[in-house]
Design a protein around this motif. Structure first.
Motif, mmCIF file in Angstrom:
data_model
loop_
_atom_site.group_PDB
_atom_site.id
_atom_site.type_symbol
_atom_site.label_atom_id
_atom_site.label_comp_id
_atom_site.label_asym_id
_atom_site.label_seq_id
_atom_site.Cartn_x
_atom_site.Cartn_y
_atom_site.Cartn_z
ATOM 1 N N TYR A 55 -8.536 -9.932 18.453
ATOM 2 C CA TYR A 55 -7.480 -8.927 18.252
ATOM 3 C C TYR A 55 -7.396 -8.207 16.497
ATOM 4 O O TYR A 55 -7.732 -8.968 15.337
ATOM 5 N N GLY A 56 -7.328 -7.102 17.070
ATOM 6 C CA GLY A 56 -6.806 -6.169 15.913
ATOM 7 C C GLY A 56 -8.365 -5.195 14.922
ATOM 8 O O GLY A 56 -9.060 -5.760 15.808
ATOM 9 N N VAL A 60 -9.324 -7.195 9.946
ATOM 10 C CA VAL A 60 -8.751 -8.503 10.799
ATOM 11 C C VAL A 60 -9.410 -9.673 11.522
ATOM 12 O O VAL A 60 -9.208 -10.455 11.168
ATOM 13 N N ARG A 61 -10.549 -8.672 11.860
ATOM 14 C CA ARG A 61 -10.955 -9.875 12.955
ATOM 15 C C ARG A 61 -12.216 -10.986 11.734
ATOM 16 O O ARG A 61 -11.914 -12.090 12.217
ATOM 17 N N GLY A 62 -12.213 -10.326 10.990
ATOM 18 C CA GLY A 62 -13.254 -11.200 9.624
ATOM 19 C C GLY A 62 -12.731 -12.103 9.197
ATOM 20 O O GLY A 62 -12.934 -13.535 9.070
ATOM 21 N N ASP A 311 -3.232 1.937 7.415
ATOM 22 C CA ASP A 311 -4.686 1.970 8.174
ATOM 23 C C ASP A 311 -4.569 0.026 8.935
ATOM 24 O O ASP A 311 -5.414 0.224 9.095
ATOM 25 N N ARG A 312 -3.255 0.072 9.059
ATOM 26 C CA ARG A 312 -2.739 -1.286 9.444
ATOM 27 C C ARG A 312 -3.669 -2.345 8.940
ATOM 28 O O ARG A 312 -4.078 -3.654 10.727
ATOM 29 N N THR A 313 -4.339 -2.796 7.508
ATOM 30 C CA THR A 313 -4.993 -4.079 7.165
ATOM 31 C C THR A 313 -4.425 -4.011 6.624
ATOM 32 O O THR A 313 -3.880 -3.570 5.362
ATOM 33 N N PRO A 314 -3.798 -5.995 6.164
ATOM 34 C CA PRO A 314 -3.222 -5.818 5.263
ATOM 35 C C PRO A 314 -3.774 -5.927 3.455
ATOM 36 O O PRO A 314 -4.888 -5.086 3.416
ATOM 37 N N VAL A 315 -2.784 -5.561 2.606
ATOM 38 C CA VAL A 315 -3.548 -5.251 1.406
ATOM 39 C C VAL A 315 -2.609 -6.491 0.463
ATOM 40 O O VAL A 315 -2.203 -7.692 0.223
#
Length: 383
Positions: A55-56, A60-62, A311-315
C-alpha cells in the motif's frame, strides 16, 4: 506547568509525535505537548489500523517494510499483547482493470511476500459477498495485518515517560519566537525554551510553522468518513480488508462489525472532522453496489483527517532555511504502518546527523523525505 527548557520540544502527540518522542528520549531531554485533553483524539484514534506492505508509493512501502521488525519484535516491556494480528487484504479489479491488476501484481510480487492474483470464485471463497459480476480479479496480500493502534500508541507514550520524557496535554501554542538560536514557545500552560522544535502537529502543522515564521509546505488536510455496520448473515471476523484499485471504497471487520468507507478525500480546514449524511450515504451505496450486502441501518459514524503534501510522501527533516525547525508531517493514511521506521529516522537525523542505513538499503534517500525536496512547492518564509 512551570516554564521549561528542554533539548527537544515535540508539538503533537499523535502516532508521529509519540513515536519520535519515544526514540529521542533515549538520548535527550524531550517535552511532548498535545493541544487536546484526550490523546489520539484526531487522526491517530480514527485509523483503519491496517499494515499493508503493498500500500502506498514506493517510499511509503519501504518505510512500511522497515517497520515490520519493530512491530513483530518490539522492545521488552513495550506492550503485553501482540501489535499485529493476521488479517489479509484484497484490492479488487474490474474486468477493464485486469491488465492494470496483473501489472501491479508483477511489480509487487518480488517486493511483498505472499502476494497472489485471484480471480472469480477465488475472491468469493475469501469474501462471499463480493459482486464478481463487477470485480473479476484481485490482488491478495495474505500477510497484511491488523494493527492494535491503541497498544502501539500507548506503548510509545508509556515508553517515552519511562525514559524520563514529559507529556503535557491540553497545551495549545499561542506564539513562537526565536532568540540566540533558542525557540521560545508561549503556551496556555507556560513558556517553553528549546533549540529544536519538532512539528508533528498533523493537519495543523502549517499553522505551527506560520507561528514560527517558517514557510509552509502546502500541507492539505483531507476528510475521510466511515461507518460501522452490523451483519448477522455472515461470520465476518475472518474476512480480509477489502478495497479496490481505484480506491473508491474499502471495508474490513472491526470489533465484530464491518468498518466501511467511501475512501473520500475532501479538502478541509483543520478541525474536529465530522461525517456528513451525504458522505455516509455514498459509502452505503458503494457497499451495496460492490457486494450483495443490504445496508438496512447504519451504525456509529465518524470522520478523520488525512494530511498529504503534493507527492503524498511523508515529510521528515530539518528546514533548510530555518535551522532548529524539524518537520514530521504528511503521513496521510500511512502513519501507523510507517511509524517505527520514521521515528528511527528522526532520531538518527537529530542525534547523529545521519540517515538510517536500513532506509538507504531499501532505496530511500534523505532527499525523498526532506521538507526541502524539489517536489514540494514551499511558500515563502516570513521568519
Amino acid at each position: 506547568m512551570r516554564d521549561q527548557c528542554v533539548d527537544y520540544l515535540i508539538i503533537g502527540a499523535g502516532i508521529a509525535g509519540a513515536s519520535a518522542a519515544y526514540e529521542l528520549a533515549k538520548e535527550a531531554n524531550v517535552l511532548l505537548i498535545e493541544k487536546e485533553t484526550q490523546l489520539a483524539y484526531h487522526s491517530t484514534g480514527r485509523s483503519a489500523a491496517i499494515y499493508m506492505q503493498a500500500y502506498g508509493n514506493k517510499i511509503v512501502r519501504g518505510l512500511t517494510k522497515n517497520s515490520y521488525e519493530f512491530y513483530t519484535n518490539p522492545p521488552k516491556g513495550f506492550s503485553d499483547k501482540p501489535l499485529l494480528k493476521e488479517r489479509g487484504a484484497i484490492f479488487l479489479a474490474t474486468k477493464e482493470q485486469k491488465i492494470l491488476a496483473e501489472q501491479h501484481y508483477k511489480d509487487m510480487k518480488n517486493e511483498v511476500n505472499n502476494l497472489e492474483l485471484l480471480e472469480g470464485e477465488e475472491l468469493r471463497s475469501l469474501v462471499p459477498v463480493i459482486n464478481t459480476d463487477i470485480y473479476t480479479s484481485g490482488i491478495f496480500e495474505k500477510d497484511a495485518m491488523d494493527i492494535d493502534t491503541h497498544a502501539v500508541h500507548q506503548g510509545y507514550i508509556n515508553g517515552f515517560k519511562g525514559k524520563g520524557g514529559t507529556l503535557i496535554t491540553n497545551c495549545s501554542v499561542n506564539s513562537i519566537s526565536r532568540h540566540n538560536n533558542i525557540w521560545c514557545v508561549d503556551t496556555n500552560q507556560g513558556k517553553i525554551a528549546a533549540p529544536m522544535i519538532i512539528n508533528a502537529a498533523g493537519a495543523w502543522a502549517d499553522q505551527i510553522a506560520s507561528l514560527a515564521g517558517v514557510g509552509n509546505i502546502n500541507l492539505e488536510p483531507k476528510k475521510r468518513s466511515v461507518f460501522y455496520l452490523s451483519i448477522d448473515e455472515y461470520n465476518i471476523n475472518k474476512w480480509p480488508y477489502v478495497g479496490d484499485l481505484s480506491e473508491s471504497f474499502y471495508f474490513k471487520p472491526d470489533s465484530g462489525k464491518l468498518f466501511v468507507s467511501p475512501c473520500d478525500e475532501i479538502p478541509i480546514t483543520p478541525c474536529d472532522a465530522k461525517p456528513s449524511d451525504l458522505d455516509i450515504a455514498i459509502a452505503a451505496n458503494n457497499l451495496e453496489a460492490v457486494t450483495n450486502i443490504e445496508v438496512k441501518k447504519v451504525g456509529h459514524t465518524l470522520a478523520g483527517l488525512r494530511s498529504f503534501v503534493a507527492d503524498r510522501t511523508p515529510v521528515v527533516g530539518e528546514d533548510a532555511d530555518v535551522p532548529g525547525f524539524f518537520w514530521l508531517v504528511g503521513q496521510g493514511g500511512y502513519g501507523f504502518q510507517t511509524a517505527p521506521a520514521i521515528a528511527n529516522c528522526c532520531r538518527m537525523l537529530l542525534t547523529r546527523n545521519c540517515f538510517p542505513e536500513t532506509l538507504k538499503n531499501a532505496g530511500i534517500v534523505e532527499e525523498a523525505l526532506s521538507p526541502n525536496r524539489n517536489s514540494l512547492d514551499r511558500n515563502s518564509r516570513s521568519f
